[in-house]
Motif scaffolding. Sequence first.
Motif, PDB file in Angstrom:
ATOM      1  N   VAL A  56       0.820  -1.216   0.000  1.00  0.00           N
ATOM      2  CA  VAL A  56       0.000   0.000   0.000  1.00  0.00           C
ATOM      3  C   VAL A  56       0.859   1.274   0.000  1.00  0.00           C
ATOM      4  O   VAL A  56       0.348   2.364  -0.204  1.00  0.00           O
TER       5      VAL A  56
ATOM      6  N   ALA B  51      -7.596   0.382  -5.394  1.00  0.00           N
ATOM      7  CA  ALA B  51      -7.313   1.521  -4.526  1.00  0.00           C
ATOM      8  C   ALA B  51      -8.612   2.292  -4.328  1.00  0.00           C
ATOM      9  O   ALA B  51      -8.795   3.377  -4.860  1.00  0.00           O
ATOM     10  N   ILE B 122      -3.311  -6.917  -3.073  1.00  0.00           N
ATOM     11  CA  ILE B 122      -3.753  -6.061  -1.971  1.00  0.00           C
ATOM     12  C   ILE B 122      -5.143  -6.493  -1.511  1.00  0.00           C
ATOM     13  O   ILE B 122      -6.000  -6.822  -2.334  1.00  0.00           O
ATOM     14  N   THR B 127      -7.313  -1.438   2.734  1.00  0.00           N
ATOM     15  CA  THR B 127      -6.446  -0.352   2.262  1.00  0.00           C
ATOM     16  C   THR B 127      -6.594   0.891   3.126  1.00  0.00           C
ATOM     17  O   THR B 127      -5.599   1.493   3.520  1.00  0.00           O
TER      18      THR B 127
END
Lengths: 100, 167
Positions: A56, B51, B122, B127
């Motif tokens: 991240v 994201a 991810i 996140t």
Amino acid sequence: MISVEQYLALSAVMFVIGVVGVLVRRNAIIVFMSIELMLNSVNLTLVAFSAYLGDVTGQMLVFFVMTVAAAEAAVGLAIIIALYRIRQTVNIDDINILKW
Amino acid sequence: MDLYAIIFYLFAVITLGSATIVVFSKNVVYSAFALLFALFGVAGLYVLLMADFLAITQLLVYVGGILVLVLFGVMLTTKVFDVQMKTKTIQMVPAVAILGLLSGTIVGVFWSTDWYISENPIDVAKTAPQIGNMLLTTYLLPFEIASVVLLVALIGAAMIARRERKG
């Protein structure tokens, strides 16, 4: 599945469009928007790497780029408006008060 | 071609098409509105790249903040009801030459490099917490400096753009 190279190619083309805008156009506001495009394409690169690396941290960096971009937008437009007030133009070729 | 690829190409076309209009449009207002779609397309690509929080931030900061600022700039520096809005003709030949040369170089480098790709992607659900943790631990100093930068930019912009008072 889309590979990381495709994201990189997309952001590269976007970056070059921004470069062309800065080099070819003479309107200060269009130059300004082209700079925003370049910043966005670099952000896209960072996010693509972050996603394909499983980390991240890349997104973290994008936040700081956005902060600086926002500050740059505010100050840049203030400068453009101040220049327009004294010169009545936003054409970069006509703005030469720093030349002697 | 799966759905993911179709959505990627859709957003890619939106982004690149709008970016081209931003740079080559003769009307400044068209450019500003094309910039909206370009930024929106980038936000969509962020969602595809897992994201999610960043995509929302992109919409808030760029589409909500910077774009409105740019439109104000356009309004204040061009006479809206004039032909002044039109900008000069653009040199297409050097533009296309630069575009081909530079993008060819960068894309070539990107394609020929052997990028390391991780096995574990991810986790989308994590996140925002991860970013929050990083902001207040590893990146605390840059975070504080960024807040000072924003404050200085705000005061500076107000100072530069205000009208000079006599005496």
